[in-house]
Design an enzyme around this catalytic site. Sequence first.
Site: not given
Ligand code: GGG
Length: 356
Positions: A138, A189, A222, A246, A250
């Site tokens: 990022y 990785k 992985d 990230d 999830d």
């Molecule tokens: N509250 C978290 C949010 O709004 N995330 C939106 C999103 O697309 N996040 C992707 C990331 O943070 O990499």
Amino acid sequence: MKTYKIAAIPGDGIGIEVIDAGLRALTALAESDGGFTLDVTGFDWGSDRYKREGTFMPADGPDQLRAFDAILFGAVGAPDVPDHLTLWGLRLGICQPLDQYANVRPTRILPGIKSPLDGVGPGDLDWVIVRENSEGEYAGQGGRSHRGQSHETATEVSIFTKVGVERIMRYAFELARSRPRKLLTVVTKSNAQRYGMVLWDEVAAEVAGDYPDVKWDKMLVDAMTVRMTMKPQSIDTVVATNLHADILSDLAAALAGSIGIAPTANFNPEGATPSMFEPIHGSAFDITGQGIANPVGTFWSASMMLEHLGEAAAARRMMNAVEMVTADRGLHTPDLGGSATTDQVTEAVIAAIRNN
Ligand code: GGG
């Protein structure tokens, strides 16, 4: 009595609904605690502003936020605005200038909530994922050229600086040390990504030398998804790059029952800038306006915010109230398989705060 200055940025979609719920619960908590008050300033930054004025927030938005003790954030994302504009225009547009480099994502199975993993209950999954939040995939470096031609080209360059890797690694080792199991998994990785990820591995080994009491291991990202699913009990604290964490967080949220309950803190650990607290979930425009968004991720984030502000007792009271409510399956929102509304869950949490 202490007063904390809070910036509330609901953002887009269900962010507006869950931040409203979060502020109601925080107000009830402050009233019944009596030891602190919250001075909340709302900001209407987000996609509607972008559509009206061309920017998600004012150019000096991050500087305006420096005056606050903490930021409570909702979500970004709108169906008619490209996702890379919303993410960079607001969430990353705040995290990066404020150098909130440690993104911390606890995951637990709360009472009454069922993991999709057979036989896995509350004692089996209690993790904290530390996401590097300032660079890596990022970093925002890259570009496009030869647009419209057959050899159109795009680059997305990951940046790993030694200072950036070392500070997140130290943060993760400290956090692992503060938890009973003192166990850290460093996700990498470095078999395929032989520069940045090898630096990541080398820095991890170097920093580990300063933490002989922390047991640590290394996993390829992985293989980590398999371990999270098959051996959740073997994991405690995890540190990973911006993108890897990230994705893993999830998965972690889903394994704990729902993305709707998962919280985040974006810390500037040195306290040079305000830290920001938000549910992990996005704007979920498929359910926006229906009144069924799960506010638990925001309540949990608000609890992390109180802890960060030094209000540990209030933070615990918020989580106790949340756990009393999740224990009642009749108060589960649709993401947890129930039919309760955001408002019903919020009112139940407020009642639990007032009565306990
Ligand atoms: N509250 C978290 C949010 O709004 N995330 C939106 C999103 O697309 N996040 C992707 C990331 O943070 O990499």
